[in-house]
Every structure is written in C-alpha cells, then in structure tokens.
Design a protein around this motif. Structure first.
Motif: not given
Length: 442
Positions: A73-97
């Motif tokens: 996601e960071i690579y895509n954000a720099l390359d496309v470019p666009h903002d980093i979708a932190t919500g998509a990453i935090s959702t996966q962390l919450i599922l792990w929790v």
C-alpha cells in the motif's frame, strides 16, 4: 468467560452499526466491543495460564501478511500516487486482536463450546431484524436506515426502488448472508456436539435458532450465501440423521419463509433469466447475476489489473478517489470477486499471501478436530463453500464474515493448543459437572 464470547458475538453482529454524529469521532461500536472483550479476558487471566500464552505460526503468517499489505500500500501510494489507506491496514490488525480473547480465557471443552455459542447466538437478534426489515416494519427499517452504514440499501431507497433486500445490522445483503452462514454453521456444530454428550440435553431451542437464521438468510435474496448455509445444514442433517424435530420444524420454517418471502424469491429467480442487451451471445446461457459479473471482469477489472498486476492500484481503488492516476476502465463499485478484488487492491502478491492465510486456517481447523468433534465437518464444509462463493463476491474482504470468523478462529486456536481439551459431562438444568478424561498439554 461467557461474557467475553457474547461481547465478541455482538461486535460481529453490530459491525455495520454507527454512533450518532455527536459521537462520530469514537471508534465503531464493533471495535469498542472487541477491545472491551480483550480487556475483560485479560482481567480473567490466571497466573498459571501465562506460560501457555504465546504467538503461534498463524500469528506469524497473518502479521507477515499485514506487513506485506502495508508495504504494498505504501508503494502504491508513492507510485500512483495517493494517500495511504491506513483504515484497511488497521482493520486487519483489529481482526487479529479479535482472535486473542478466546486464547486468554478458554481452558477446557466447556469453555470452548460456550465461547462459540456466545459468538454465534447474537445472529438470532440480527436475523430477527432482517426478517422484520423484509416485512417492511417501519420502525425497524427506519432504525436501520438511521443507525447502520448500508450504502447499497440507502442508494435503493433514494432511487425509490422497491426491491429491498435484508441488510440488518451488517450493512449489506451479501455480507449479511455470509455472516449468517458462519453463525449458522457454528450453531450446527454445537447441535452435533450435543448429540454426543454423555448427558443428553435438548437441542430444540438450538434448532429453532438455526432455522431463524436460515429464514433470515433467505431474506437476503443472495443465493450464493444461502447455498453456503444450506451446505452446513445438509451436512448437519447427514451427521444427525432424519429426526422428527428437524423435519417438522424445517418444514414449518420453509412454509413460513415461502409465505413471507416467496414473492421476492420468485422475482429474484425470474430476474436471473433476463438477458441484458449488453451481454455477449456466448454468455447468455449464464444466470444474469453471473453474466454481468463476467462482463465486469472482461471490460473493467482485467484491463485495469493488466496495468499493475504485481501490486494493484491501492486499497481505496473501489471508493473512486480523485487520484491523479486511475484505471479508466473502472465504472462499477465492486470487483465482484474476492480474488480479483485482492489483486486489484494489492496485486497478485497480496492475493497469494491471503491464499496462504486461508490454507493456514484449514491447518488450524484440522489440529482442533478433536474439540470440534462431529462439528468439524460442518465448519470445514461451510468454509470451503464460502471460498467457492469468492468467485462471484468478496466474503473475506467485506464486513460480516471476518468479524465473526476471526474470533471463532481464536477459539479454535485455543482448542488446537492442547492435544485434547478435557471433555465435559453437562448435567440438566443450570448445573454441570466437569469430568476430566485427559489432561491437555500446557
């Protein structure tokens, strides 16, 4: 321990619910309940439980998947470019929790089964709302419209459409169907386990709960997820055999369901035979819901994926953001496929990594087959059917299935941690005696 299971059960049941605008800055009700369950489970932790609490291979693989997802996601954000979708990453962390509370409080077979029931039974509440919604009970429909994030439902209501499908507190009919399929399979697993208990207990109320869930699944009018739950019910029926209670209640549920939703189901079936003018001749033999998906894949998804096959475009690509670069072929709001959706958002790299995660889930299930008993086959059949539906929808990437599956997976990991969970002889009434048959490893 039961409280922890119920907290996680309602966190899954309320995944689409939102706070009023005055409290919009708070995390979602679902997230708050997950961390509340974690806090309660920590308070319930005993000193002798601490040595067995350690990360396992699943934790390592899933956290590696989250790290990979973050880097892509960071690579895509720099390359496309666009903002980093932190919500998509935090959702996966919450599922792990959400997998950890079960691992902190489950110590034996009785805990394991009570925990899974706590996760699954709130689905009856969700089902009641779904049925009431389809019955056009105004108070329920208004409450859902006000307090649940249901974009698809809101769009239909604003357009004045009458072909409403149940969303309940999950937020979308397909996501609701997947959630109910997982909950129904967990209830079926408990029903099978009760049949093998040393002290027999009535499964009547459990059977009624399963049938309510199935009627609500029909109210979604989503045949793929209805089929997933039907597979779980069929396997349960084959495991338990033909019982008069099942036949009578099942027949009654079928009659009630058809009398209430028969017209909607018939209309949905008729719609599958309507061929769009845009459908190519070679696809006209397919049901319309599949044909239009194939057309989306051919005209939109695959052309966009060909431009960035390895890393995809970014986690927010289907929210149609105002990026400087954007796949011009896209016009539909969904990839209509679990696997193509993963590839569009994170490329083939992320898609293959998630396949590894799913394979590991089956490994965990296999290691816990002794605790699941006859219910093991039901859960595996349900999961395989869900994966199959991933060809035409995204059960693992939308709210619904993950929020109930991951806490259940935490309970299953707690079971697989021991060679065999101690069996429990349930007494009738409110009391139960615990008979240690074998001592599990610590």
């Amino acid at each position: 321990m039961k409280l922890v299971g119920w907290l996680l059960g309602f966190s899954a049941a309320l995944v689409g619910a939102r706070f009023p605008e005055a409290l919009a800055a708070l995390p979602s009700p679902s997230t708050i309940l997950i961390f509340l369950a974690l806090g309660v489970s920590v308070l319930c932790l005993k000193r002798e439980d601490v040595p067995r609490l350690r990360a396992n291979v699943f934790d390592l693989i899933f956290l590696s998947y989250i790290v990979l997802l973050s880097f892509v996601e960071i690579y895509n954000a720099l390359d496309v470019p666009h903002d980093i979708a932190t919500g998509a990453i935090s959702t996966q962390l919450i599922l792990w929790v959400s997998t950890w509370p079960a691992r902190l409080v489950i110590r034996n077979q009785r805990d394991f089964r009570a925990f899974l029931l706590g996760i699954a039974l709130p689905a009856v509440f969700v089902s009641a709302l779904a049925i009431a919604q389809m019955l056009r009970i105004e108070a329920v429909s208004d409450w859902i419209a006000t307090n649940v994030n249901a974009g698809g439902l809101e769009s239909r209501l604003q357009a004045g459409r009458t072909d409403i499908r149940a969303t309940s507190t999950i937020g979308h009919w397909t996501a609701l169907g997947g959630y109910l399929a997982v909950a129904g399979a967990l209830l079926c697993a408990e029903l099978i386990l009760r049949a093998s208990d040393a002290v027999k207990r009535s499964g009547l109320w459990l059977t009624i709960a399963i049938l309510i869930v199935f009627v609500a699944a029909i109210a979604t009018l989503t045949f793929s997820t209805i089929a997933v739950l039907a597979v779980a019910l069929l396997v349960t029926f084959l495991k338990l055999g033909a019982r008069i209670t099942w036949v009578v209640l099942g027949g009654a549920a079928g009659l009630v369901g058809w009398s209430v939703f028969g017209a909607e189901v018939a209309g949905r079936l008729d719609a599958q035979s309507v061929v769009s003018k845009q459908t190519a001749d070679e696809l006209q033999w397919l049901p319309s819901t599949v044909a239009y998906r194939v057309r989306i894949w051919q005209n939109e998804t695959l052309p966009a994926l060909e431009q960035r096959p390895l890393t995809g475009w970014g986690q927010e690509v289907y929210n149609f953001p105002s990026w400087t670069q954007f796949p011009t072929s896209l016009s539909w709001v969904s990839p209509e496929s679990q696997w193509l959706g993963l590839a569009m958002r994170g490329g083939v790299i992320v898609m293959l990594a998630y396949v590894i995660v799913l394979i590991l889930i089956f490994v965990v299930l296999h290691r816990s087959r002794a605790a699941l008993g006859g219910g093991y086959v039901v859960v595996v059949a349900m999961l395989l059917a869900l994966i199959a539906t991933g060809l035409i929808n995204s059960p693992f990437s939308t709210n619904g299935v993950p929020q109930i599956l991951w806490p259940a997976l935490g309970a299953i990991m707690a079971a697989s941690r021991m060679r065999a969970l101690p069996e429990v002889a349930f007494a009738s009434g409110r009391t139960a005696s615990l008979q240690m048959v074998r001592e599990g490893s610590r």
